[in-house]
Design a protein around this motif. Structure first.
Motif, PDB file in Angstrom:
ATOM      1  N   LEU A 147       0.867  -1.137   0.182  1.00 31.82           N
ATOM      2  CA  LEU A 147       0.344   0.155   0.466  1.00 31.82           C
ATOM      3  C   LEU A 147       0.875   1.594   0.256  1.00 31.82           C
ATOM      4  O   LEU A 147       2.278   1.212   1.165  1.00 31.82           O
ATOM      5  CB  LEU A 147      -1.069  -0.372   1.221  1.00 31.82           C
ATOM      6  N   ALA A 148       1.096   1.984  -1.169  1.00 36.02           N
ATOM      7  CA  ALA A 148       1.590   3.744  -1.692  1.00 36.02           C
ATOM      8  C   ALA A 148       0.650   4.633  -0.487  1.00 36.02           C
ATOM      9  O   ALA A 148       0.350   4.332  -0.195  1.00 36.02           O
ATOM     10  CB  ALA A 148       1.931   3.641  -3.022  1.00 36.02           C
ATOM     11  N   ASN A 149       2.059   5.904  -0.480  1.00 34.38           N
ATOM     12  CA  ASN A 149       1.422   6.916   0.160  1.00 34.38           C
ATOM     13  C   ASN A 149       0.424   7.516  -0.344  1.00 34.38           C
ATOM     14  O   ASN A 149      -0.946   7.753   0.302  1.00 34.38           O
ATOM     15  CB  ASN A 149       2.451   7.592   0.043  1.00 34.38           C
ATOM     16  N   ASP A 150       0.062   7.324  -1.540  1.00 29.61           N
ATOM     17  CA  ASP A 150      -0.767   7.860  -2.675  1.00 29.61           C
ATOM     18  C   ASP A 150      -1.868   6.619  -2.239  1.00 29.61           C
ATOM     19  O   ASP A 150      -3.115   6.993  -3.308  1.00 29.61           O
ATOM     20  CB  ASP A 150      -0.484   8.223  -3.931  1.00 29.61           C
ATOM     21  N   GLY A 151      -2.345   6.028  -1.635  1.00 32.52           N
ATOM     22  CA  GLY A 151      -3.156   4.927  -1.426  1.00 32.52           C
ATOM     23  C   GLY A 151      -3.242   3.635  -2.562  1.00 32.52           C
ATOM     24  O   GLY A 151      -3.963   2.285  -2.595  1.00 32.52           O
ATOM     25  N   CYS A 152      -2.144   3.550  -3.698  1.00 27.35           N
ATOM     26  CA  CYS A 152      -2.288   2.483  -4.578  1.00 27.35           C
ATOM     27  C   CYS A 152      -2.264   1.240  -3.951  1.00 27.35           C
ATOM     28  O   CYS A 152      -1.133   1.058  -2.934  1.00 27.35           O
ATOM     29  CB  CYS A 152      -1.162   3.213  -5.371  1.00 27.35           C
ATOM     30  N   LEU A 153      -2.678   0.267  -4.272  1.00 32.35           N
ATOM     31  CA  LEU A 153      -2.932  -0.776  -3.949  1.00 32.35           C
ATOM     32  C   LEU A 153      -2.027  -1.795  -5.174  1.00 32.35           C
ATOM     33  O   LEU A 153      -2.065  -1.823  -6.299  1.00 32.35           O
ATOM     34  CB  LEU A 153      -3.825  -1.695  -3.491  1.00 32.35           C
TER      35      LEU A 153
END
Ligand code: TA6
Length: 315
Positions: A147-153
């Protein structure tokens, strides 16, 4: 004490907590500093939930899901391996989604941007002696869910032939997206492509030239697709962007009303709130020689639909 940005105090390596799922199996919660989260069960290595920083659930889960092994929960992102569909001798969609995975404490390294600034967990599935009876191939399946800081999974699968004889498999990340109403949804990126129609014995057909919309049951494998697909939900004014690598095909499935009524683990009307758009490798199953490894990655992102498609550089 100076103001610390959340990232400065956020220790990504421990940004996950382990609890128990419906089967008493471990599940891992991933969180990012902005409050987005994802939940992964060791049952099937299945992503059960993915929420944005407002706490909105982005994946569909049926209210009638059956939480009992070996059934996979109807929703989230079940893993279809080593077989997509029921064209082989294995159970529908293979066994990986019905097996108990383990946490991989010491995975082989991934490129730095698959770890930096991400909350992630590494899982591993290896065949048990009884598994080898039904699928006699010595594989190691490592999967990272991040899970990235920008919410990308992102889901990164690495499947290796551990020096057995060559084996062949098909694969899909069976991704249940939550949508406002299926009649408000269109898919861009699949125009003019050929597809196999599961509703007519996988007959090969060709998609027409404009975005895909939904008025009836759809069960298709689009072939040799671009590596970015947009699922635009006009009702929620948001777009899912699916980016993929190592996955040439895209499965698109909505059961519609008749099939939903026939399925025990989905509500009669729930087909309206879901759409499966799966990064997949189906038309040309993958063969691994001893020692070879395959990598298949999918990255899911949700952006406001105001981002017009060309802004998303879909090509
Ligand atoms: O194309 C997707 C599909 O193969 C459909 O035919 C439908 O069977 C769906 O997968 C769900 O499969 P499952 O085994 O999870 O019920």
């Amino acid at each position: 004490m100076g103001h610390h940005s959340p990232a400065a105090v956020w220790d990504y390596r421990i940004a996950h907590e382990v609890s128990k799922d419906w089967n008493g199996n471990s599940q891992i919660m991933l969180r990012n500093p902005q409050g987005a989260s994802a939940r992964v069960s060791l049952h099937g290595g299945q992503v059960m939930s993915w929420k944005n920083e407002q706490g909105e659930e982005l994946l569909f889960t049926s209210t009638k899901a059956i939480f009992k092994p070996p059934k996979a929960m109807r929703g989230g992102i079940p893993i279809c391996f080593p077989q997509f569909g029921n064209c082989g001798h294995l159970e529908q969609h293979g066994f990986a989604r019905n097996k108990l995975w383990s946490i991989d404490e010491n995975p082989p390294p991934l490129p730095p941007n698959d770890s930096n600034g991400k909350s992630f967990i590494d899982l591993i599935l290896k065949p048990s002696p009884e598994d080898l009876k039904c699928w006699p191939h010595s594989f190691e399946y490592r999967m990272r869910i991040a899970l990235a800081n920008d919410g990308c999974l992102s889901l990164i699968s690495r499947i290796r032939n551990v020096n057995g004889k060559p084996f062949t498999f098909s694969f899909a990340y069976h991704t249940y997206m939550s949508v406002s109403d299926i009649s408000e949804v269109r898919v861009e990126g699949l125009e003019t492509l050929d597809f196999l129609d599961n509703l007519s014995q996988r007959e090969r057909c060709t998609e027409q030239g404009d975005a895909l919309t939904f008025e009836t049951e759809v069960d298709r494998v689009y072939l040799s697709c671009p590596n970015a697909i947009a699922v635009i939900d006009h009702g929620k004014k948001r777009t899912f962007v699916v980016r993929k690598e190592g996955l040439p095909d895209v499965v698109v499935w909505n059961p519609w009303d008749k099939k939903s009524k026939a399925m025990l683990d989905i509500g009669d009307e729930e087909y309206k709130q879901m759409l499966c758009v799966d990064g997949a490798a189906v038309e040309h199953p993958i063969t691994l020689k001893p020692g070879e490894e395959w990598m298949g990655r999918v990255e899911l992102m949700v952006v406001p639909s105001s981002f017009c498609s060309d802004h998303l550089d879909l090509q």
